[in-house]
Design a protein around this motif. Structure first.
Motif, PDB file in Angstrom:
ATOM      1  N   HIS A 220       1.710   6.343  -6.991  1.00 54.28           N
ATOM      2  CA  HIS A 220       0.587   7.164  -7.477  1.00 54.28           C
ATOM      3  C   HIS A 220       0.907   8.646  -7.330  1.00 54.28           C
ATOM      4  O   HIS A 220       0.658   9.442  -8.244  1.00 54.28           O
ATOM      5  CB  HIS A 220      -0.686   6.816  -6.718  1.00 54.28           C
ATOM      6  CG  HIS A 220      -1.859   7.649  -7.124  1.00 54.28           C
ATOM      7  ND1 HIS A 220      -2.198   8.813  -6.462  1.00 54.28           N
ATOM      8  CD2 HIS A 220      -2.745   7.516  -8.137  1.00 54.28           C
ATOM      9  CE1 HIS A 220      -3.255   9.352  -7.050  1.00 54.28           C
ATOM     10  NE2 HIS A 220      -3.604   8.577  -8.069  1.00 54.28           N
ATOM     11  N   ASP A 221       1.442   9.010  -6.172  1.00 57.39           N
ATOM     12  CA  ASP A 221       1.801  10.415  -5.949  1.00 57.39           C
ATOM     13  C   ASP A 221       2.845  10.887  -6.957  1.00 57.39           C
ATOM     14  O   ASP A 221       2.765  12.013  -7.462  1.00 57.39           O
ATOM     15  CB  ASP A 221       2.321  10.619  -4.521  1.00 57.39           C
ATOM     16  CG  ASP A 221       1.224  10.468  -3.477  1.00 57.39           C
ATOM     17  OD1 ASP A 221       0.028  10.431  -3.856  1.00 57.39           O
ATOM     18  OD2 ASP A 221       1.570  10.356  -2.279  1.00 57.39           O
TER      19      ASP A 221
ATOM     20  N   LYS B 149       0.826  -1.211   0.000  1.00 54.09           N
ATOM     21  CA  LYS B 149       0.000   0.000   0.000  1.00 54.09           C
ATOM     22  C   LYS B 149       0.860   1.260   0.000  1.00 54.09           C
ATOM     23  O   LYS B 149       0.569   2.219  -0.722  1.00 54.09           O
ATOM     24  CB  LYS B 149      -0.934   0.017   1.221  1.00 54.09           C
ATOM     25  CG  LYS B 149      -2.129  -0.890   1.101  1.00 54.09           C
ATOM     26  CD  LYS B 149      -2.966  -0.773   2.369  1.00 54.09           C
ATOM     27  CE  LYS B 149      -4.230  -1.555   2.312  1.00 54.09           C
ATOM     28  NZ  LYS B 149      -5.013  -1.414   3.558  1.00 54.09           N
TER      29      LYS B 149
ATOM     30  N   ALA C 236       2.370   1.641  -3.405  1.00 52.90           N
ATOM     31  CA  ALA C 236       1.359   2.069  -4.381  1.00 52.90           C
ATOM     32  C   ALA C 236       1.031   3.550  -4.208  1.00 52.90           C
ATOM     33  O   ALA C 236       0.900   4.290  -5.188  1.00 52.90           O
ATOM     34  CB  ALA C 236       0.093   1.228  -4.236  1.00 52.90           C
ATOM     35  N   LYS C 237       0.916   3.990  -2.966  1.00 50.28           N
ATOM     36  CA  LYS C 237       0.629   5.408  -2.705  1.00 50.28           C
ATOM     37  C   LYS C 237       1.774   6.286  -3.202  1.00 50.28           C
ATOM     38  O   LYS C 237       1.549   7.312  -3.854  1.00 50.28           O
ATOM     39  CB  LYS C 237       0.414   5.616  -1.205  1.00 50.28           C
ATOM     40  CG  LYS C 237       0.278   7.058  -0.768  1.00 50.28           C
ATOM     41  CD  LYS C 237      -1.124   7.570  -0.974  1.00 50.28           C
ATOM     42  CE  LYS C 237      -1.323   8.918  -0.312  1.00 50.28           C
ATOM     43  NZ  LYS C 237      -1.217  10.040  -1.214  1.00 50.28           N
TER      44      LYS C 237
ATOM     45  N   ALA D 193       3.333   6.190 -14.157  1.00 49.12           N
ATOM     46  CA  ALA D 193       1.973   5.651 -14.201  1.00 49.12           C
ATOM     47  C   ALA D 193       1.986   4.126 -14.317  1.00 49.12           C
ATOM     48  O   ALA D 193       1.183   3.433 -13.682  1.00 49.12           O
ATOM     49  CB  ALA D 193       1.200   6.263 -15.365  1.00 49.12           C
TER      50      ALA D 193
ATOM     51  N   GLN E 182       2.067  -1.400  -8.890  1.00 48.51           N
ATOM     52  CA  GLN E 182       1.976  -1.413  -7.430  1.00 48.51           C
ATOM     53  C   GLN E 182       0.527  -1.627  -6.973  1.00 48.51           C
ATOM     54  O   GLN E 182       0.284  -2.304  -5.969  1.00 48.51           O
ATOM     55  CB  GLN E 182       2.548  -0.125  -6.835  1.00 48.51           C
ATOM     56  CG  GLN E 182       4.031   0.036  -7.027  1.00 48.51           C
ATOM     57  CD  GLN E 182       4.856  -1.025  -6.317  1.00 48.51           C
ATOM     58  OE1 GLN E 182       4.370  -1.800  -5.505  1.00 48.51           O
ATOM     59  NE2 GLN E 182       6.129  -1.069  -6.636  1.00 48.51           N
ATOM     60  N   ALA E 183      -0.418  -1.066  -7.712  1.00 42.41           N
ATOM     61  CA  ALA E 183      -1.828  -1.289  -7.382  1.00 42.41           C
ATOM     62  C   ALA E 183      -2.189  -2.769  -7.554  1.00 42.41           C
ATOM     63  O   ALA E 183      -2.930  -3.338  -6.737  1.00 42.41           O
ATOM     64  CB  ALA E 183      -2.722  -0.416  -8.258  1.00 42.41           C
TER      65      ALA E 183
ATOM     66  N   ALA F  75       2.851   2.816 -10.952  1.00 44.51           N
ATOM     67  CA  ALA F  75       1.693   2.919 -10.058  1.00 44.51           C
ATOM     68  C   ALA F  75       0.687   1.811 -10.329  1.00 44.51           C
ATOM     69  O   ALA F  75       0.123   1.222  -9.404  1.00 44.51           O
ATOM     70  CB  ALA F  75       1.034   4.288 -10.209  1.00 44.51           C
ATOM     71  N   GLN F  76       0.489   1.502 -11.608  1.00 42.63           N
ATOM     72  CA  GLN F  76      -0.441   0.430 -11.977  1.00 42.63           C
ATOM     73  C   GLN F  76       0.075  -0.917 -11.444  1.00 42.63           C
ATOM     74  O   GLN F  76      -0.692  -1.709 -10.895  1.00 42.63           O
ATOM     75  CB  GLN F  76      -0.598   0.355 -13.489  1.00 42.63           C
ATOM     76  CG  GLN F  76      -1.544  -0.745 -13.946  1.00 42.63           C
ATOM     77  CD  GLN F  76      -1.616  -0.840 -15.474  1.00 42.63           C
ATOM     78  OE1 GLN F  76      -0.909  -0.148 -16.185  1.00 42.63           O
ATOM     79  NE2 GLN F  76      -2.477  -1.712 -15.950  1.00 42.63           N
TER      80      GLN F  76
ATOM     81  N   ALA G  27       3.330   9.615  -9.974  1.00 45.12           N
ATOM     82  CA  ALA G  27       2.724   9.646 -11.310  1.00 45.12           C
ATOM     83  C   ALA G  27       1.841  10.866 -11.521  1.00 45.12           C
ATOM     84  O   ALA G  27       1.719  11.362 -12.642  1.00 45.12           O
ATOM     85  CB  ALA G  27       1.920   8.374 -11.546  1.00 45.12           C
ATOM     86  N   THR G  28       1.221  11.353 -10.449  1.00 43.04           N
ATOM     87  CA  THR G  28       0.291  12.471 -10.591  1.00 43.04           C
ATOM     88  C   THR G  28       0.894  13.818 -10.177  1.00 43.04           C
ATOM     89  O   THR G  28       0.201  14.836 -10.215  1.00 43.04           O
ATOM     90  CB  THR G  28      -0.979  12.206  -9.753  1.00 43.04           C
ATOM     91  OG1 THR G  28      -0.620  11.991  -8.392  1.00 43.04           O
ATOM     92  CG2 THR G  28      -1.732  10.993 -10.291  1.00 43.04           C
TER      93      THR G  28
END
Length: 158
Positions: free
Chosen positions: A29-30, A22, A25-26, A51, A57-58, A54-55, A32-33
Motif C-alpha cells: 500500500h505504501d 499484514k 499489505a502495508k 496498486a 496483499q489485502a 496492494a489489492q 502504491a501510494t
C-alpha cells in the motif's frame, strides 16, 4: 503426540501468516501510494502495478483472517473413531515410517513442527484429505504421486 500442543502450534502459525500478510499489505500500500509512483504519462504503469499488488496483499490478509475464523470451532472438536475435520492423524507406510497430518478446514500445506514431528495440514478437498475422511484405525489408503502408489495405514486418530 499431544493434540493440544499441535493446536497451539497451528494457532501460532496461522497468526504468524496473518502478521506476515499484514506487513506485506502495508508495504504494498505504501508503495502504491508513494508520490514517486504517480504516473508521469500513460505508459508509466509502476503505480498501477503497485496498486494491483496492494489489492492482492489485502486479499491475502482477508484470507488469513478467514482461515483463523474457520479453524477456531474445529480446534474444539472432540476426537471420534472416524477421521473428520479437526482430526490429528498418524499414518504409517510399509517401512514403519510415520507421518502426521491435521485435517483442517483451510490452510492446506501449512506445516508445523512439534517435538521433531512435522505435522502437515491437509484439507478435505486435497487428494490426501479425501482419502482420509471417515477412515478408522487400521484402514489403509493409497495415494498415487507421479504414477507411484504409496500405501499407508491409519495407526492413530486424535
Amino acid at each position: 503426540m499431544n493434540k493440544a500442543h499441535v493446536i497451539e502450534h497451528l494457532r501460532f502459525a496461522l497468526e504468524a501468516q496473518l502478521t506476515t500478510a499484514k506487513v506485506a499489505a502495508k508495504t504494498a500500500h505504501d508503495t502504491a501510494t508513494h508520490e514517486e509512483n504517480i504516473a508521469e504519462n500513460k505508459y508509466d504503469t509502476l503505480g498501477l502495478e503497485a496498486a494491483y499488488l496492494a489489492q492482492g496483499q489485502a486479499q491475502r490478509v482477508n484470507d488469513c483472517y478467514k482461515n483463523i475464523e474457520l479453524f477456531e470451532p474445529v480446534f474444539n472438536e472432540k476426537p471420534t473413531d472416524k477421521i473428520a475435520i479437526g482430526s490429528l492423524v498418524c499414518l504409517e507406510d510399509d517401512n514403519a515410517a510415520q507421518k502426521w497430518f491435521y485435517l483442517g478446514p483451510a490452510a492446506g500445506g501449512l506445516t508445523v513442527n512439534v517435538k521433531q514431528h512435522a505435522i502437515a495440514v491437509v484439507t478435505p478437498g486435497a487428494p490426501m484429505g479425501k482419502q482420509l475422511l471417515n477412515k478408522q484405525i487400521d484402514d489403509e489408503i493409497t495415494l498415487t504421486i507421479a504414477d507411484v502408489a504409496h500405501e499407508y495405514m491409519v495407526v492413530e486418530i486424535l
